[in-house]
Design a protein around this motif. Structure first.
Motif, short mmCIF file in Angstrom:
data_model
loop_
_atom_site.label_atom_id
_atom_site.label_comp_id
_atom_site.label_asym_id
_atom_site.label_seq_id
_atom_site.Cartn_x
_atom_site.Cartn_y
_atom_site.Cartn_z
N ARG A 57 0.82 -1.21 0.00
CA ARG A 57 0.00 0.00 0.00
C ARG A 57 0.86 1.26 0.00
N CYS A 58 1.75 1.41 0.99
CA CYS A 58 2.53 2.65 1.09
C CYS A 58 3.94 2.51 0.52
N SER A 60 6.66 1.83 1.94
CA SER A 60 7.62 2.54 2.77
C SER A 60 8.31 1.67 3.80
N CYS A 81 0.14 3.95 7.45
CA CYS A 81 0.12 3.56 6.04
C CYS A 81 -0.87 4.42 5.26
N GLN A 85 0.09 7.00 2.09
CA GLN A 85 -0.24 6.29 0.87
C GLN A 85 0.03 7.19 -0.34
#
Length: 86
Positions: A57-58, A60, A81, A85
């Motif tokens: 999703r992110c 990261s 998250c 995003q």
């Protein structure tokens, strides 16, 4: 009459997280993760038997597997998250 004894304590709602603080915290966390590539939950480093995968999703943070991803998600990443995003 004592004024302080007549005052009632009014319950307050817990503070909601500040999105800007979350983003800056996650940005620092994700740049640190990028440098070291550790599982965000358990700290495992990549090797021949463990391949780290990015949060889909992110994108990261890294995870070594579905169990760590689920644990980290419910421990608070779900809120971070969403804030970062792309």
């Amino acid at each position: 009459m004592n004024i302080t004894s007549s005052l009632r304590t009014i319950p307050t709602e817990p503070e909601k997280p500040n999105p800007k603080e979350i983003i800056s915290s996650i940005s620092a966390e994700s740049s640190e993760m990028e440098k070291s590539k550790l599982c965000a939950n358990c700290g495992t480093t990549p090797n021949d038997s463990v391949k780290l995968k990015l949060c889909s999703r992110c994108q990261s943070v890294y995870y070594c597997g579905p169990a760590c991803q689920a644990k980290h998600w419910y421990e608070g990443h779900m809120h971070n998250c969403k804030a970062i995003q792309p």
